[in-house]
Design a protein around this motif. Sequence first.
Motif, mmCIF file in Angstrom:
data_model
loop_
_atom_site.group_PDB
_atom_site.id
_atom_site.type_symbol
_atom_site.label_atom_id
_atom_site.label_comp_id
_atom_site.label_asym_id
_atom_site.label_seq_id
_atom_site.Cartn_x
_atom_site.Cartn_y
_atom_site.Cartn_z
ATOM 1 N N UNK A 130 0.532 -1.191 0.077
ATOM 2 C CA UNK A 130 0.097 -0.104 0.243
ATOM 3 C C UNK A 130 0.947 1.347 -0.075
ATOM 4 N N UNK A 131 2.036 1.067 -0.068
ATOM 5 C CA UNK A 131 3.191 2.456 -0.231
ATOM 6 C C UNK A 131 2.662 3.025 -1.386
ATOM 7 N N UNK A 132 2.284 2.213 -2.331
ATOM 8 C CA UNK A 132 1.985 2.832 -3.815
ATOM 9 C C UNK A 132 0.696 3.586 -3.756
ATOM 10 N N UNK A 133 -0.036 3.610 -2.761
ATOM 11 C CA UNK A 133 -1.051 4.578 -2.557
ATOM 12 C C UNK A 133 -0.858 5.828 -1.743
ATOM 13 N N UNK A 134 0.283 5.893 -1.229
ATOM 14 C CA UNK A 134 0.798 7.030 -0.288
ATOM 15 C C UNK A 134 1.267 8.179 -1.325
ATOM 16 N N UNK A 135 1.132 9.386 -0.781
ATOM 17 C CA UNK A 135 2.048 10.609 -1.221
ATOM 18 C C UNK A 135 3.276 10.452 -0.605
ATOM 19 N N UNK A 136 4.441 9.786 -1.277
ATOM 20 C CA UNK A 136 5.280 9.327 -0.641
ATOM 21 C C UNK A 136 6.170 10.369 0.248
ATOM 22 N N UNK A 137 5.978 11.862 0.143
ATOM 23 C CA UNK A 137 6.753 12.625 0.977
ATOM 24 C C UNK A 137 6.147 13.008 2.423
ATOM 25 N N UNK A 138 4.721 12.357 2.450
ATOM 26 C CA UNK A 138 4.065 12.990 3.576
ATOM 27 C C UNK A 138 3.433 11.680 4.166
ATOM 28 N N UNK A 139 4.393 11.120 5.148
ATOM 29 C CA UNK A 139 4.154 9.607 5.520
ATOM 30 C C UNK A 139 3.107 9.522 6.434
ATOM 31 N N UNK A 140 2.792 10.571 7.596
ATOM 32 C CA UNK A 140 2.142 10.314 8.510
ATOM 33 C C UNK A 140 0.561 10.941 8.500
ATOM 34 N N UNK A 141 0.277 11.723 7.306
ATOM 35 C CA UNK A 141 -1.056 12.321 7.118
ATOM 36 C C UNK A 141 -1.991 11.352 6.478
ATOM 37 N N UNK A 142 -3.045 11.825 6.386
ATOM 38 C CA UNK A 142 -4.241 10.744 5.848
ATOM 39 C C UNK A 142 -3.929 11.038 4.240
ATOM 40 N N UNK A 143 -2.764 10.553 3.824
ATOM 41 C CA UNK A 143 -2.245 10.689 2.266
ATOM 42 C C UNK A 143 -2.508 9.805 1.188
ATOM 43 N N UNK A 144 -3.478 8.465 1.740
ATOM 44 C CA UNK A 144 -3.567 7.392 1.161
ATOM 45 C C UNK A 144 -4.689 7.976 0.041
ATOM 46 N N UNK A 145 -4.176 7.794 -1.418
ATOM 47 C CA UNK A 145 -4.769 8.037 -2.427
ATOM 48 C C UNK A 145 -5.293 9.472 -2.303
ATOM 49 N N UNK A 146 -4.480 10.406 -1.833
ATOM 50 C CA UNK A 146 -4.392 11.775 -1.829
ATOM 51 C C UNK A 146 -5.801 12.328 -0.906
ATOM 52 N N UNK A 147 -6.314 11.270 -0.361
ATOM 53 C CA UNK A 147 -7.443 11.580 0.715
ATOM 54 C C UNK A 147 -8.784 11.512 -0.240
ATOM 55 N N UNK A 148 -8.500 11.065 -1.359
ATOM 56 C CA UNK A 148 -9.729 10.932 -2.272
ATOM 57 C C UNK A 148 -10.069 9.580 -2.724
ATOM 58 N N UNK A 149 -9.517 8.612 -2.018
ATOM 59 C CA UNK A 149 -10.074 7.226 -2.414
ATOM 60 C C UNK A 149 -9.607 6.310 -1.223
ATOM 61 N N UNK A 150 -9.779 4.921 -1.851
ATOM 62 C CA UNK A 150 -9.576 3.880 -0.565
ATOM 63 C C UNK A 150 -8.275 2.857 -1.186
ATOM 64 N N UNK A 151 -7.634 2.521 -0.531
ATOM 65 C CA UNK A 151 -6.393 1.725 -0.938
ATOM 66 C C UNK A 151 -6.869 0.208 -0.745
ATOM 67 N N UNK A 152 -6.811 -0.483 -1.671
ATOM 68 C CA UNK A 152 -7.117 -1.924 -1.764
ATOM 69 C C UNK A 152 -6.019 -2.710 -2.258
ATOM 70 N N UNK A 153 -5.317 -3.324 -1.336
ATOM 71 C CA UNK A 153 -3.959 -4.134 -1.945
ATOM 72 C C UNK A 153 -3.208 -3.252 -3.060
#
Length: 486
Positions: free
Chosen positions: A266-289
């Motif tokens: 799920x690292x591919x769903x992160x905004x890699x530079x902002x590790x600890x905020x809700x950056x999965x899918x830029x906050x506009x989606x759900x990360x599935x595998x």
Amino acid sequence: MHTEALVQSILVPLFLILLTTVEDTLLQSVSQVGGVCKFSSESSLRRCRTPDGKICSGRGKCDCGVCICEATDPGKFYGPRCDCHDWVCSTYNGTTCNDRGYCDCGMCECDEGWFGDACQFQEECNLPSKKSKALCKNPEGVVCSNRGTCHCGSCMCNNKDNRGLVTGRFCECDDSECLDEDTGEVCGGHGQCYCGNCYCAPGWHGDKCEFQCDISPWESKRRCKAPDGKICSNRGTCVCGECNCHDVDPSGDWGDIHGDTCECDERTCHQTYDRYTDSYCTGHGQCNCGTCDCKEGWAGKKCEHPLSCSLSLESSMKKCQGTSNLPCFGRGQCQCGQCACYPPGDSRVTGKNCECDDRQCENISGEICGGYGYCSCGHCICEDGWFGKLCQFPRSCDLSEVQSKELCETSDGVMCSGKGSCHCGQCICRPQDWWVSGEYCECDDRECDKHDGLICTGNGLCNCGNCECWDGWMGNACEIWVGAEY
């Protein structure tokens, strides 16, 4: 002499195996009369028991006081109590006793003219003292890492406790990290330690080879094999048929890598530079595998593209791409055709498409262009008298050609590993082979981890196959930001 040594290295192990077979056969014939064992059950087991109380070392069956060892690959256990295996004699380069001897129950019997626990030292040395010393210098230029003495271009490591815990080509390894905390044995007595890491004997697993499996190594690997054919997707460790995924989240919370075979990243769903905020899918989606399922009104690999944008996703990405294969050169986020470079506030990453990365001008210690030039859009402009990617080579030289070439030869006498040219005692690796690096051009930087298509995620330098991360970054591929909040 070489032919005689080769014949000896082949015949002697064969003779020992034949002798062991004959010995076992004679013992069994003496212990049995008319096919009936003359030993009592207790006496039989006592003859098969090892000092630690195991019958045939746990690797065979006891038949009338004689151990019948189980066959395992690679190689097999042998010996009176199934306590011998030739993997103990394997070396860093994958050979047995460096191909200069043969293995006898875990001990190297060296050919004439060689000595050492792995037959790594030559008794007679024809190398000049200066060249020998040069071959013993580690990448930082320290002879045997100040933990050994130099002998004919090879380091003899200091081991005052006679346990052989200081190892490595330059005595750079501390094998005390392999000691089992409970027993004090190296790799629990069930493995070989290479530079602080345990490589376990067949049937044993764990960081210190502390776990024994009831399934074969091949069955274990089969169960751990991911759909792409890689063991634990190259993101975990296979232990007894189960994958222990590498948790890249330093906070200790649920890791980004999971799945039966660590297939979900799920690292591919992160905004890699902002590790600890809700950056999965830029906050506009759900990360599935590892894949973003975007909310309504958003699109893109990381749901970064608003559908309200007047540009299509393809047009937006094309505007951000420039001359790179990656949007914003992999150093920023594409927002409706415009790049927002990251890390935010870092003046070293600039340009319309984040194409200028002045961090590329820094060496491992953070020095810009070696102190002999200035950085222009990620490239060093060297002062007069200096050249190289980081202005690390002086144009003038006070060494003779012979002296220079001596310093560029590897321990086996190959100039710059055959992958570069020699200048003033330093190897200049072939520029067309970008992945070749190292003091002797011995490294392959293609072995450095990638993330989002970039080596070391663009957040560090690849140093001899390993990522050296800049301040604020960590992870195998420097993909995790642990610096200050933005």
